[in-house]
Design a protein around this motif. Structure first.
Motif, PDB file in Angstrom:
ATOM      1  N   ILE A 130       0.839  -1.196   0.000  1.00  0.00           N
ATOM      2  CA  ILE A 130       0.000   0.000   0.000  1.00  0.00           C
ATOM      3  C   ILE A 130       0.878   1.251   0.000  1.00  0.00           C
ATOM      4  CG2 ILE A 130      -1.699   1.312   1.337  1.00  0.00           C
ATOM      5  CD1 ILE A 130      -2.775  -1.373   2.343  1.00  0.00           C
ATOM      6  N   LYS A 131       0.458   2.267  -0.769  1.00  0.00           N
ATOM      7  CA  LYS A 131       1.231   3.507  -0.879  1.00  0.00           C
ATOM      8  C   LYS A 131       0.363   4.706  -0.500  1.00  0.00           C
ATOM      9  CE  LYS A 131       4.074   4.038  -4.287  1.00  0.00           C
ATOM     10  NZ  LYS A 131       4.654   4.263  -5.651  1.00  0.00           N
ATOM     11  N   LEU A 132       0.929   5.590   0.301  1.00  0.00           N
ATOM     12  CA  LEU A 132       0.287   6.839   0.697  1.00  0.00           C
ATOM     13  C   LEU A 132       1.150   7.993   0.216  1.00  0.00           C
ATOM     14  CD1 LEU A 132      -1.990   8.261   2.321  1.00  0.00           C
ATOM     15  CD2 LEU A 132      -0.483   8.131   4.318  1.00  0.00           C
ATOM     16  N   ARG A 133       0.511   8.968  -0.440  1.00  0.00           N
ATOM     17  CA  ARG A 133       1.243  10.126  -0.978  1.00  0.00           C
ATOM     18  C   ARG A 133       0.568  11.404  -0.533  1.00  0.00           C
ATOM     19  NH1 ARG A 133       1.127  11.547  -7.410  1.00  0.00           N
ATOM     20  NH2 ARG A 133       1.086  13.814  -7.147  1.00  0.00           N
ATOM     21  N   ALA A 134       1.383  12.411  -0.227  1.00  0.00           N
ATOM     22  CA  ALA A 134       0.870  13.731   0.135  1.00  0.00           C
ATOM     23  C   ALA A 134       1.712  14.796  -0.555  1.00  0.00           C
ATOM     24  CB  ALA A 134       0.912  13.930   1.650  1.00  0.00           C
ATOM     25  N   ASP A 135       1.037  15.753  -1.202  1.00  0.00           N
ATOM     26  CA  ASP A 135       1.694  16.888  -1.865  1.00  0.00           C
ATOM     27  C   ASP A 135       1.338  18.161  -1.115  1.00  0.00           C
ATOM     28  OD1 ASP A 135       2.389  14.972  -3.683  1.00  0.00           O
ATOM     29  OD2 ASP A 135       1.366  15.877  -5.399  1.00  0.00           O
ATOM     30  N   PRO A 136       2.285  18.739  -0.352  1.00  0.00           N
ATOM     31  CA  PRO A 136       2.008  20.006   0.335  1.00  0.00           C
ATOM     32  C   PRO A 136       1.816  21.154  -0.654  1.00  0.00           C
ATOM     33  CG  PRO A 136       3.886  18.856   1.310  1.00  0.00           C
ATOM     34  CD  PRO A 136       3.582  18.176   0.007  1.00  0.00           C
ATOM     35  N   GLN A 137       1.436  22.303  -0.112  1.00  0.00           N
ATOM     36  CA  GLN A 137       1.249  23.486  -0.933  1.00  0.00           C
ATOM     37  C   GLN A 137       2.539  23.854  -1.653  1.00  0.00           C
ATOM     38  OE1 GLN A 137      -1.546  25.111  -1.535  1.00  0.00           O
ATOM     39  NE2 GLN A 137      -2.835  23.934  -0.131  1.00  0.00           N
ATOM     40  N   PRO A 138       2.446  24.427  -2.853  1.00  0.00           N
ATOM     41  CA  PRO A 138       3.641  24.737  -3.651  1.00  0.00           C
ATOM     42  C   PRO A 138       4.551  25.749  -2.966  1.00  0.00           C
ATOM     43  CG  PRO A 138       1.652  24.829  -4.989  1.00  0.00           C
ATOM     44  CD  PRO A 138       1.196  24.721  -3.574  1.00  0.00           C
ATOM     45  N   LEU A 139       5.840  25.615  -3.302  1.00  0.00           N
ATOM     46  CA  LEU A 139       6.863  26.562  -2.896  1.00  0.00           C
ATOM     47  C   LEU A 139       7.425  27.209  -4.157  1.00  0.00           C
ATOM     48  CD1 LEU A 139       8.815  24.269  -0.393  1.00  0.00           C
ATOM     49  CD2 LEU A 139       7.027  25.938   0.178  1.00  0.00           C
ATOM     50  N   ARG A 140       7.889  28.444  -4.024  1.00  0.00           N
ATOM     51  CA  ARG A 140       8.455  29.131  -5.181  1.00  0.00           C
ATOM     52  C   ARG A 140       9.943  29.335  -4.976  1.00  0.00           C
ATOM     53  NH1 ARG A 140       6.588  31.686  -9.584  1.00  0.00           N
ATOM     54  NH2 ARG A 140       4.437  31.321  -8.919  1.00  0.00           N
ATOM     55  N   LEU A 141      10.729  28.790  -5.915  1.00  0.00           N
ATOM     56  CA  LEU A 141      12.179  28.977  -5.923  1.00  0.00           C
ATOM     57  C   LEU A 141      12.516  29.892  -7.085  1.00  0.00           C
ATOM     58  CD1 LEU A 141      13.339  25.297  -5.232  1.00  0.00           C
ATOM     59  CD2 LEU A 141      12.982  27.150  -3.587  1.00  0.00           C
ATOM     60  N   GLY A 142      12.748  31.165  -6.764  1.00  0.00           N
ATOM     61  CA  GLY A 142      12.903  32.142  -7.825  1.00  0.00           C
ATOM     62  C   GLY A 142      11.592  32.311  -8.551  1.00  0.00           C
ATOM     63  N   ASP A 143      11.610  32.143  -9.862  1.00  0.00           N
ATOM     64  CA  ASP A 143      10.386  32.264 -10.655  1.00  0.00           C
ATOM     65  C   ASP A 143       9.717  30.920 -10.910  1.00  0.00           C
ATOM     66  OD1 ASP A 143      10.721  35.005 -10.879  1.00  0.00           O
ATOM     67  OD2 ASP A 143      11.942  34.831 -12.695  1.00  0.00           O
ATOM     68  N   VAL A 144      10.247  29.853 -10.317  1.00  0.00           N
ATOM     69  CA  VAL A 144       9.746  28.503 -10.616  1.00  0.00           C
ATOM     70  C   VAL A 144       8.986  27.948  -9.409  1.00  0.00           C
ATOM     71  CG1 VAL A 144      10.365  26.160 -11.302  1.00  0.00           C
ATOM     72  CG2 VAL A 144      11.694  28.109 -12.153  1.00  0.00           C
ATOM     73  N   PRO A 145       7.701  27.625  -9.563  1.00  0.00           N
ATOM     74  CA  PRO A 145       6.948  27.015  -8.465  1.00  0.00           C
ATOM     75  C   PRO A 145       7.167  25.505  -8.436  1.00  0.00           C
ATOM     76  CG  PRO A 145       5.483  27.434 -10.300  1.00  0.00           C
ATOM     77  CD  PRO A 145       6.846  27.915 -10.735  1.00  0.00           C
ATOM     78  N   TRP A 146       7.392  24.958  -7.247  1.00  0.00           N
ATOM     79  CA  TRP A 146       7.592  23.523  -7.062  1.00  0.00           C
ATOM     80  C   TRP A 146       6.617  23.015  -6.015  1.00  0.00           C
ATOM     81  CZ3 TRP A 146      11.106  20.420  -9.678  1.00  0.00           C
ATOM     82  CH2 TRP A 146      12.057  21.087 -10.458  1.00  0.00           C
ATOM     83  N   THR A 147       5.997  21.881  -6.300  1.00  0.00           N
ATOM     84  CA  THR A 147       5.133  21.222  -5.335  1.00  0.00           C
ATOM     85  C   THR A 147       5.901  20.072  -4.690  1.00  0.00           C
ATOM     86  OG1 THR A 147       3.105  21.750  -6.539  1.00  0.00           O
ATOM     87  CG2 THR A 147       3.006  19.920  -4.983  1.00  0.00           C
ATOM     88  N   PRO A 148       6.165  20.121  -3.379  1.00  0.00           N
ATOM     89  CA  PRO A 148       6.853  19.008  -2.716  1.00  0.00           C
ATOM     90  C   PRO A 148       6.002  17.738  -2.776  1.00  0.00           C
ATOM     91  CG  PRO A 148       6.854  20.978  -1.336  1.00  0.00           C
ATOM     92  CD  PRO A 148       5.894  21.234  -2.450  1.00  0.00           C
TER      93      PRO A 148
END
Length: 244
Positions: free
Chosen positions: A88-106
């Motif tokens: 079984i797999k559980l995944r969670a994506d927190p709110q996006p972070l912005r590194l410079g002009d690039v948004p990243w979703t952890p």
């Protein structure tokens, strides 16, 4: 991925969170996925997967639970009416972070050694840590990029260790009719195998409907390299899902 027209939502949420956001769109999703896989590694098997998702929940843009049911017979044809419980797999994506002009979703993934029999799983507790970004390319095209590190953190001492770095680069084309086409390249570096690299390439077509239903059909092949973690020889995958 939820298949909607690019530009209808911010690009990051379109690719990373499947089109759900705090202000509009569905809050829940369920899908049934059937994968027939040739020469799959333990985590890449012929199986049926039941998936549940929640969108825009507190600090997360996505929370996902995967319940895999690998076939007792593990060749390409499998035995779809003789399933077993997988890891079984559980995944969670927190709110996006912005590194410079690039948004990243952890991204955080936890895979639990729940397979019965345990030969159908990795017999290890696995932790995956990564981040994903996306954006427009041209007209209705968008891209997505995922980088993720996977590690075994506990489990059976005689089971194969897990330590790999994977990337996923995808290009998605969508139409106003609800049709879509996606190409994905997935290279993996397996540190347990002294840094050997393998990759699979996948092409997926799909259709969404106004009532929240969708379907996708995907075909994949090994692009290069040996059978490192998370790769396979060939695969065909059919998914039916609903969001509400």
């Amino acid at each position: 991925m939820w298949l909607i027209r690019a530009g209808a939502l911010p690009p990051l949420l379109l690719v990373a969170a499947g089109g759900a956001c705090a202000d509009e769109g569905p809050r829940w999703g369920v899908e049934l996925k059937r994968q027939n896989t040739g020469r799959g590694t333990p985590e890449e098997q012929t199986r049926t997967t039941l998936r549940f998702e929640s969108y825009a929940t507190g600090p997360f843009v996505l929370v996902r639970l995967d319940l895999p049911f690998p076939d007792a017979k593990q060749d390409f044809g499998g035995s779809p009416f003789d399933p077993r419980l997988g890891d079984i797999k559980l995944r969670a994506d927190p709110q996006p972070l912005r590194l410079g002009d690039v948004p990243w979703t952890p991204r955080v993934e936890l895979t639990m050694p729940t397979a019965n029999p345990d030969s159908l799983g990795a017999r290890k507790w696995q932790l995956g840590l990564g981040a994903r970004t996306s954006g427009p390319l041209a007209q209705q095209f968008t891209y997505g990029l995922l980088l993720q590190q996977n590690l075994a953190v506990a489990g059976a001492s005689d089971a194969k260790d897990i330590n790999n770095t994977k990337a996923e680069l995808e290009v998605l084309d969508t139409w106003a009719s609800g049709h879509s086409l996606k190409f994905t390249l997935k290279p993996v570096v397996d540190w347990v195998m002294d840094g050997q690299t393998g990759a699979v390439a996948e092409i997926e077509g799909g259709r969404r409907f106004a009532n929240g239903w969708r379907w996708t059909l995907m075909g994949g092949l090994r692009a290069w390299g040996p059978a490192v973690a998370g790769t396979y020889g060939k695969r065909i995958e059919l998914t039916v899902g609903h969001r509400f």
